[in-house]
Scaffold this motif. Structure first.
Motif, short mmCIF file in Angstrom:
data_model
loop_
_atom_site.label_atom_id
_atom_site.label_comp_id
_atom_site.label_asym_id
_atom_site.label_seq_id
_atom_site.Cartn_x
_atom_site.Cartn_y
_atom_site.Cartn_z
N VAL A 3 7.90 11.66 -16.14
CA VAL A 3 6.87 11.76 -17.17
C VAL A 3 6.07 13.07 -17.08
N ILE A 4 5.72 13.50 -15.88
CA ILE A 4 4.79 14.61 -15.71
C ILE A 4 5.46 15.98 -15.77
N VAL A 5 6.62 16.14 -15.13
CA VAL A 5 7.24 17.47 -15.04
C VAL A 5 7.49 18.12 -16.40
N PRO A 6 8.08 17.43 -17.37
CA PRO A 6 8.30 18.11 -18.66
C PRO A 6 7.01 18.60 -19.32
N ARG A 7 5.94 17.84 -19.18
CA ARG A 7 4.66 18.25 -19.76
C ARG A 7 4.08 19.47 -19.05
N LEU A 8 4.19 19.50 -17.74
CA LEU A 8 3.68 20.64 -17.01
C LEU A 8 4.54 21.88 -17.21
N GLU A 9 5.83 21.71 -17.38
CA GLU A 9 6.70 22.85 -17.66
C GLU A 9 6.34 23.49 -19.00
N LYS A 10 5.96 22.67 -19.99
CA LYS A 10 5.51 23.21 -21.27
C LYS A 10 4.22 24.00 -21.12
N ILE A 11 3.31 23.48 -20.33
CA ILE A 11 2.03 24.16 -20.11
C ILE A 11 2.26 25.46 -19.35
N LYS A 12 3.16 25.45 -18.37
CA LYS A 12 3.44 26.62 -17.55
C LYS A 12 3.98 27.78 -18.39
N LYS A 36 0.85 -1.18 0.00
CA LYS A 36 0.00 0.00 0.00
C LYS A 36 0.89 1.24 0.00
N PRO A 37 1.47 1.57 -1.16
CA PRO A 37 2.39 2.72 -1.19
C PRO A 37 1.65 4.04 -1.04
N THR A 38 2.33 4.99 -0.41
CA THR A 38 1.83 6.35 -0.31
C THR A 38 2.19 7.07 -1.59
N ILE A 39 1.21 7.64 -2.26
CA ILE A 39 1.51 8.37 -3.50
C ILE A 39 1.04 9.83 -3.43
N VAL A 40 0.54 10.24 -2.27
CA VAL A 40 0.07 11.61 -2.10
C VAL A 40 1.23 12.61 -2.21
N HIS A 41 2.43 12.17 -1.93
CA HIS A 41 3.59 13.07 -1.96
C HIS A 41 4.06 13.42 -3.37
N ILE A 42 3.59 12.71 -4.37
CA ILE A 42 4.04 12.95 -5.75
C ILE A 42 3.68 14.36 -6.23
N PRO A 43 2.47 14.87 -6.00
CA PRO A 43 2.20 16.26 -6.39
C PRO A 43 3.10 17.27 -5.68
N VAL A 44 3.49 16.98 -4.45
CA VAL A 44 4.40 17.87 -3.72
C VAL A 44 5.76 17.90 -4.43
N ILE A 45 6.24 16.74 -4.82
CA ILE A 45 7.53 16.64 -5.53
C ILE A 45 7.47 17.41 -6.84
N ILE A 46 6.43 17.18 -7.60
CA ILE A 46 6.28 17.82 -8.92
C ILE A 46 6.15 19.33 -8.78
N ALA A 47 5.32 19.79 -7.84
CA ALA A 47 5.15 21.23 -7.63
C ALA A 47 6.45 21.88 -7.16
N SER A 48 7.20 21.18 -6.36
CA SER A 48 8.48 21.71 -5.88
C SER A 48 9.43 21.96 -7.05
N ILE A 49 9.49 21.03 -7.97
CA ILE A 49 10.38 21.17 -9.13
C ILE A 49 9.90 22.30 -10.04
N ILE A 50 8.61 22.36 -10.29
CA ILE A 50 8.07 23.32 -11.25
C ILE A 50 7.96 24.73 -10.66
N TYR A 51 7.46 24.86 -9.43
CA TYR A 51 7.16 26.17 -8.86
C TYR A 51 8.14 26.63 -7.78
N GLY A 52 9.03 25.76 -7.35
CA GLY A 52 10.03 26.16 -6.37
C GLY A 52 9.77 25.66 -4.96
N PRO A 53 10.75 25.90 -4.09
CA PRO A 53 10.68 25.34 -2.74
C PRO A 53 9.61 25.96 -1.85
N ARG A 54 9.24 27.21 -2.10
CA ARG A 54 8.21 27.83 -1.25
C ARG A 54 6.86 27.15 -1.46
N ILE A 55 6.47 26.97 -2.70
CA ILE A 55 5.20 26.28 -2.98
C ILE A 55 5.31 24.81 -2.60
#
Length: 187
Positions: free
Chosen positions: A177-186, A36-55
């Motif tokens: 997989v997700i970060v490059p796609r979101l960086e393009k959208i951003k 039963k892996p925890t996967i809730v932290h993945i959006p935190v990881i992705i947002a950290s990379i895309i929007y920075g450490p404060r977000i």
């Protein structure tokens, strides 16, 4: 980016975290998964990379508050590790619920800044997940080591050998997989 514009990504990523939490709770409780892996932290990881450490840290804090709230409302045998508001919970429960999750919001950003590229994304995702594992389980070991008749090592070893490896792999792959796609959208 001004402070007002930070509200939208935080709200979107937090909403995603809540949906992931609800869906994974249902799936992992209904279907007989061996882990039963925890996967809730993945959006935190992705947002950290895309929007920075404060977000990232803000979302990590919100993840910790989600954990504290869920463990206060839904009492399980391990709820006291994450909520001071249940029997045997204390101040250390807040530390374990919040601090590692805030660190999840910081680690991936700096790892990706250092390494860049696909390798940077893989390592940022993996180390973001590992940050959660090391600090949550380390906190449990050092702050609640006297539970389970002093044999907490057995509990932690089972978690490390199953869930944490799956979490690390899932985080690394989804980040790649997700970060490059979101960086393009951003942009």
């Amino acid at each position: 980016m001004n402070k007002r514009s930070n509200i939208a990504p935080i709200a979107i990523f937090f909403a995603i975290m809540i949906v992931i939490h609800l869906l994974s709770s249902i799936l992992f409780n209904v279907l007989p998964f061996p882990i039963k892996p925890t996967i809730v932290h993945i959006p935190v990881i992705i947002a950290s990379i895309i929007y920075g450490p404060r977000i990232g840290a803000t979302l990590g804090f919100l993840m910790g508050m989600l954990s504290l709230t869920v463990n206060t409302i839904t009492i399980l045998p391990t709820s006291y590790l994450f909520s001071p508001f249940v029997p045997n919970g204390n101040f250390y429960s807040i530390v374990i619920a919040i601090v590692p999750r805030v660190l999840i919001g910081l680690t991936p950003y700096f790892v990706y800044k250092l390494l860049k590229g696909k390798a940077g994304l893989i390592f940022a995702g993996a180390l973001g997940s590992l940050t959660n594992t090391v600090f949550v389980l380390g906190g449990i070991f050092f702050l609640f080591g006297n539970v389970y008749n002093g044999d907490i090592q057995l509990l932690l070893a089972s978690v490390i050998s199953t869930n944490s490896i799956a979490e690390l792999i899932i985080s690394a792959v989804l980040t790649l997989v997700i970060v490059p796609r979101l960086e393009k959208i951003k942009q």
